[in-house]
Design a protein around this motif. Structure first.
Motif, PDB file in Angstrom:
ATOM      1  N   LYS A  71       0.852  -1.196   0.000  1.00  0.00           N
ATOM      2  CA  LYS A  71       0.000   0.000   0.000  1.00  0.00           C
ATOM      3  C   LYS A  71       0.881   1.236   0.000  1.00  0.00           C
ATOM      4  CE  LYS A  71      -2.705   1.342   3.523  1.00  0.00           C
ATOM      5  NZ  LYS A  71      -3.901   1.406   4.398  1.00  0.00           N
ATOM      6  N   LEU A  72       0.669   2.098  -0.996  1.00  0.00           N
ATOM      7  CA  LEU A  72       1.494   3.287  -1.136  1.00  0.00           C
ATOM      8  C   LEU A  72       0.885   4.491  -0.430  1.00  0.00           C
ATOM      9  CD1 LEU A  72       2.383   2.963  -4.938  1.00  0.00           C
ATOM     10  CD2 LEU A  72       3.732   2.196  -2.970  1.00  0.00           C
ATOM     11  N   VAL A  73      -0.438   4.646  -0.535  1.00  0.00           N
ATOM     12  CA  VAL A  73      -1.090   5.811   0.053  1.00  0.00           C
ATOM     13  C   VAL A  73      -2.581   5.565   0.154  1.00  0.00           C
ATOM     14  CG1 VAL A  73      -1.484   6.971  -2.168  1.00  0.00           C
ATOM     15  CG2 VAL A  73      -1.226   8.355  -0.088  1.00  0.00           C
ATOM     16  N   SER A  74      -3.220   6.257   1.096  1.00  0.00           N
ATOM     17  CA  SER A  74      -4.670   6.213   1.245  1.00  0.00           C
ATOM     18  C   SER A  74      -5.166   7.649   1.314  1.00  0.00           C
ATOM     19  CB  SER A  74      -5.057   5.458   2.522  1.00  0.00           C
ATOM     20  OG  SER A  74      -6.459   5.403   2.665  1.00  0.00           O
ATOM     21  N   ASP A  75      -6.208   7.965   0.525  1.00  0.00           N
ATOM     22  CA  ASP A  75      -6.670   9.355   0.482  1.00  0.00           C
ATOM     23  C   ASP A  75      -8.108   9.414  -0.006  1.00  0.00           C
ATOM     24  OD1 ASP A  75      -6.779  12.291   0.003  1.00  0.00           O
ATOM     25  OD2 ASP A  75      -4.604  12.133   0.250  1.00  0.00           O
ATOM     26  N   SER A  76      -8.837  10.413   0.466  1.00  0.00           N
ATOM     27  CA  SER A  76     -10.201  10.636  -0.012  1.00  0.00           C
ATOM     28  C   SER A  76     -10.224  11.559  -1.222  1.00  0.00           C
ATOM     29  CB  SER A  76     -11.056  11.239   1.114  1.00  0.00           C
ATOM     30  OG  SER A  76     -10.478  12.447   1.579  1.00  0.00           O
ATOM     31  N   ASP A  77      -9.102  12.238  -1.484  1.00  0.00           N
ATOM     32  CA  ASP A  77      -8.991  13.142  -2.627  1.00  0.00           C
ATOM     33  C   ASP A  77      -8.539  12.334  -3.842  1.00  0.00           C
ATOM     34  OD1 ASP A  77      -8.157  15.018  -4.577  1.00  0.00           O
ATOM     35  OD2 ASP A  77      -7.735  16.515  -3.039  1.00  0.00           O
ATOM     36  N   GLU A  78      -9.476  12.070  -4.747  1.00  0.00           N
ATOM     37  CA  GLU A  78      -9.184  11.226  -5.901  1.00  0.00           C
ATOM     38  C   GLU A  78      -8.095  11.826  -6.778  1.00  0.00           C
ATOM     39  OE1 GLU A  78     -11.562   8.964  -9.557  1.00  0.00           O
ATOM     40  OE2 GLU A  78     -12.619  10.290  -8.182  1.00  0.00           O
ATOM     41  N   GLU A  79      -8.081  13.157  -6.911  1.00  0.00           N
ATOM     42  CA  GLU A  79      -7.091  13.823  -7.750  1.00  0.00           C
ATOM     43  C   GLU A  79      -5.677  13.626  -7.191  1.00  0.00           C
ATOM     44  OE1 GLU A  79      -6.016  15.876 -11.196  1.00  0.00           O
ATOM     45  OE2 GLU A  79      -7.968  15.098 -10.571  1.00  0.00           O
ATOM     46  N   LEU A  80      -5.529  13.774  -5.882  1.00  0.00           N
ATOM     47  CA  LEU A  80      -4.214  13.562  -5.258  1.00  0.00           C
ATOM     48  C   LEU A  80      -3.767  12.112  -5.399  1.00  0.00           C
ATOM     49  CD1 LEU A  80      -4.451  15.660  -1.949  1.00  0.00           C
ATOM     50  CD2 LEU A  80      -3.069  16.144  -3.978  1.00  0.00           C
ATOM     51  N   LEU A  81      -4.718  11.194  -5.279  1.00  0.00           N
ATOM     52  CA  LEU A  81      -4.391   9.779  -5.419  1.00  0.00           C
ATOM     53  C   LEU A  81      -3.906   9.479  -6.837  1.00  0.00           C
ATOM     54  CD1 LEU A  81      -4.756   7.283  -3.430  1.00  0.00           C
ATOM     55  CD2 LEU A  81      -6.681   6.675  -4.877  1.00  0.00           C
ATOM     56  N   LEU A  82      -4.576  10.046  -7.831  1.00  0.00           N
ATOM     57  CA  LEU A  82      -4.168   9.834  -9.213  1.00  0.00           C
ATOM     58  C   LEU A  82      -2.823  10.509  -9.506  1.00  0.00           C
ATOM     59  CD1 LEU A  82      -7.614  10.211 -10.997  1.00  0.00           C
ATOM     60  CD2 LEU A  82      -6.281   8.111 -10.747  1.00  0.00           C
ATOM     61  N   ASP A  83      -2.564  11.662  -8.884  1.00  0.00           N
ATOM     62  CA  ASP A  83      -1.256  12.305  -9.040  1.00  0.00           C
ATOM     63  C   ASP A  83      -0.149  11.391  -8.529  1.00  0.00           C
ATOM     64  OD1 ASP A  83      -2.372  14.563 -10.149  1.00  0.00           O
ATOM     65  OD2 ASP A  83      -2.259  15.769  -8.310  1.00  0.00           O
ATOM     66  N   ARG A  84      -0.395  10.752  -7.406  1.00  0.00           N
ATOM     67  CA  ARG A  84       0.598   9.821  -6.845  1.00  0.00           C
ATOM     68  C   ARG A  84       0.780   8.622  -7.765  1.00  0.00           C
ATOM     69  NH1 ARG A  84       2.511   8.537  -1.621  1.00  0.00           N
ATOM     70  NH2 ARG A  84       4.164   6.982  -1.910  1.00  0.00           N
ATOM     71  N   LEU A  85      -0.319   8.127  -8.328  1.00  0.00           N
ATOM     72  CA  LEU A  85      -0.238   7.020  -9.277  1.00  0.00           C
ATOM     73  C   LEU A  85       0.580   7.429 -10.500  1.00  0.00           C
ATOM     74  CD1 LEU A  85      -1.056   4.214 -10.355  1.00  0.00           C
ATOM     75  CD2 LEU A  85      -3.182   5.256 -11.177  1.00  0.00           C
ATOM     76  N   ASP A  86       0.341   8.639 -11.006  1.00  0.00           N
ATOM     77  CA  ASP A  86       1.099   9.131 -12.161  1.00  0.00           C
ATOM     78  C   ASP A  86       2.593   9.042 -11.912  1.00  0.00           C
ATOM     79  OD1 ASP A  86      -1.339   9.764 -13.244  1.00  0.00           O
ATOM     80  OD2 ASP A  86      -1.131  11.935 -13.022  1.00  0.00           O
ATOM     81  N   SER A  87       3.041   9.572 -10.782  1.00  0.00           N
ATOM     82  CA  SER A  87       4.479   9.609 -10.493  1.00  0.00           C
ATOM     83  C   SER A  87       5.036   8.206 -10.292  1.00  0.00           C
ATOM     84  CB  SER A  87       4.757  10.478  -9.269  1.00  0.00           C
ATOM     85  OG  SER A  87       4.150   9.956  -8.106  1.00  0.00           O
ATOM     86  N   GLN A  88       4.247   7.317  -9.697  1.00  0.00           N
ATOM     87  CA  GLN A  88       4.710   5.944  -9.491  1.00  0.00           C
ATOM     88  C   GLN A  88       4.834   5.194 -10.818  1.00  0.00           C
ATOM     89  OE1 GLN A  88       5.695   4.071  -6.773  1.00  0.00           O
ATOM     90  NE2 GLN A  88       5.802   6.026  -5.687  1.00  0.00           N
ATOM     91  N   ILE A  89       3.927   5.442 -11.745  1.00  0.00           N
ATOM     92  CA  ILE A  89       4.011   4.809 -13.067  1.00  0.00           C
ATOM     93  C   ILE A  89       5.263   5.281 -13.793  1.00  0.00           C
ATOM     94  CG2 ILE A  89       2.956   4.722 -15.359  1.00  0.00           C
ATOM     95  CD1 ILE A  89       0.216   4.759 -13.928  1.00  0.00           C
ATOM     96  N   ARG A  90       5.498   6.592 -13.779  1.00  0.00           N
ATOM     97  CA  ARG A  90       6.694   7.123 -14.444  1.00  0.00           C
ATOM     98  C   ARG A  90       7.960   6.574 -13.805  1.00  0.00           C
ATOM     99  NH1 ARG A  90       3.869  12.074 -15.154  1.00  0.00           N
ATOM    100  NH2 ARG A  90       4.720  12.908 -13.228  1.00  0.00           N
ATOM    101  N   LEU A  91       7.979   6.495 -12.480  1.00  0.00           N
ATOM    102  CA  LEU A  91       9.159   5.982 -11.789  1.00  0.00           C
ATOM    103  C   LEU A  91       9.409   4.517 -12.130  1.00  0.00           C
ATOM    104  CD1 LEU A  91      11.402   6.576  -9.760  1.00  0.00           C
ATOM    105  CD2 LEU A  91       9.834   5.889  -7.926  1.00  0.00           C
ATOM    106  N   THR A  92       8.348   3.728 -12.235  1.00  0.00           N
ATOM    107  CA  THR A  92       8.487   2.314 -12.598  1.00  0.00           C
ATOM    108  C   THR A  92       9.047   2.175 -14.002  1.00  0.00           C
ATOM    109  OG1 THR A  92       6.656   1.687 -11.144  1.00  0.00           O
ATOM    110  CG2 THR A  92       7.235   0.140 -12.901  1.00  0.00           C
ATOM    111  N   VAL A  93       8.534   2.964 -14.940  1.00  0.00           N
ATOM    112  CA  VAL A  93       9.063   2.948 -16.311  1.00  0.00           C
ATOM    113  C   VAL A  93      10.524   3.382 -16.309  1.00  0.00           C
ATOM    114  CG1 VAL A  93       8.894   4.024 -18.587  1.00  0.00           C
ATOM    115  CG2 VAL A  93       6.832   3.238 -17.424  1.00  0.00           C
ATOM    116  N   ALA A  94      10.834   4.428 -15.547  1.00  0.00           N
ATOM    117  CA  ALA A  94      12.207   4.940 -15.494  1.00  0.00           C
ATOM    118  C   ALA A  94      13.177   3.892 -14.965  1.00  0.00           C
ATOM    119  CB  ALA A  94      12.257   6.185 -14.620  1.00  0.00           C
ATOM    120  N   GLU A  95      12.745   3.101 -14.011  1.00  0.00           N
ATOM    121  CA  GLU A  95      13.635   2.110 -13.394  1.00  0.00           C
ATOM    122  C   GLU A  95      13.867   0.891 -14.281  1.00  0.00           C
ATOM    123  OE1 GLU A  95      14.113  -0.410  -9.202  1.00  0.00           O
ATOM    124  OE2 GLU A  95      12.376   0.902  -9.516  1.00  0.00           O
ATOM    125  N   PHE A  96      12.854   0.497 -15.040  1.00  0.00           N
ATOM    126  CA  PHE A  96      12.944  -0.769 -15.769  1.00  0.00           C
ATOM    127  C   PHE A  96      12.929  -0.612 -17.292  1.00  0.00           C
ATOM    128  CE2 PHE A  96      11.124  -1.757 -11.610  1.00  0.00           C
ATOM    129  CZ  PHE A  96      11.973  -2.775 -11.186  1.00  0.00           C
TER     130      PHE A  96
END
Length: 270
Positions: A71-96
């Motif tokens: 679990k990376l984060v828990s939030d009621s703000d959907e926009e903030l949650l998606l922002d976190r997902l965005d950065s995690q996707i980019r980081l995963t692509v960057a690493e591999f």
């Protein structure tokens, strides 16, 4: 996998995203073109997934974001949650990423050579990139320098994430066009690697680094260095073979951008 899912490939990395609501799936597909602005492909249901993200409903009107079982984060703000997902996707692509090395760095082009500004988050690289773009530089990226096997840097023109005090320090996304700039269209050789940090009233006294010193400065910002150190180092060495690496503190971004362009033209360009 349930139907509320998206599968994509970018830079040879297969990623799956499973969401709690169908409406989130449609939103994700729209967002992903900004998250991964180049080399993005939507996959079919039969394609294998290497990295999986989940958005799941939680208690008290919140959602949980998972990467696999973590679990990376828990939030009621959907926009903030998606922002976190965005950065995690980019980081995963960057690493591999396959056949590319991603470096945390701002990048602009100037007269067919690139200026690469490796730095961590909150170091002001987006502010400097935005100022250079306003002064006529070609926009490549405010987050990652994407390097190929030959050390050429490729455009990764996501929206610029600028933190604004009037928005409580929250990032606001700007297209390069809204700043009066244009995105890069082709890879460029790196002409200058700038290692810098802001210091009030600092005078620009650039120190020219050796090839070895230059590689050491870039390594700490190189995302796949632990995953594939041999390939990463071979690419970084090719970058510094032809680029000047300079280090020095900077003051206010406007005057510094002007000095940097002048320095680049006098010391890098033929």
């Amino acid at each position: 996998m349930m139907s509320n899912s998206v599968k994509v490939r970018a830079f040879g990395v297969n990623i799956g995203i499973e969401v709690a609501q169908r409406s989130q799936t449609d939103l994700l597909l729209k967002r992903l073109t900004g998250v991964l602005p180049v080399d993005l492909k939507v996959l079919g249901t039969a394609d294998d997934i290497e990295h999986q993200f989940f958005i799941k409903p939680a208690k008290k009107n919140k959602y949980d974001l998972f990467k696999a079982d973590e679990k990376l984060v828990s939030d009621s703000d959907e926009e903030l949650l998606l922002d976190r997902l965005d950065s995690q996707i980019r980081l995963t692509v960057a690493e591999f990423a396959v056949d590319n090395v991603f470096v945390h760095s701002g990048v602009v082009g100037w007269k067919d050579r690139a200026i690469m500004i490796p730095a961590s988050s909150f170091a002001g690289k987006t502010t400097l990139v935005a100022e250079l773009v306003k002064r006529g530089a070609i926009y490549f990226s405010d987050e990652y320098a994407v390097l190929d096997r030959q050390g050429m840097v490729h455009p990764f023109p996501k929206t610029l994430s600028i933190r604004e005090a009037e928005n409580g320090g929250r990032q606001v996304e700007y297209t390069v066009e809204s700043l009066g700039g244009v995105p890069g269209k082709k890879p460029l050789p790196v002409g200058l690697v700038l290692v810098t940090e802001y210091k009030k009233h600092a005078r620009w006294k650039p120190e020219i680094l050796s090839r070895g010193q230059g590689v050491l400065e870039i390594i700490s910002h190189t995302v796949p260095i632990r995953n594939d150190p041999q390939f990463s180092l071979s690419v970084l060495n090719k970058v510094v073979d032809d680029a000047m690496v300079v280090k020095g503190k900077r003051a206010a971004v406007g005057p510094f951008a002007r000095r940097l362009i002048r320095f680049f033209e006098e010391n890098v360009l033929d």
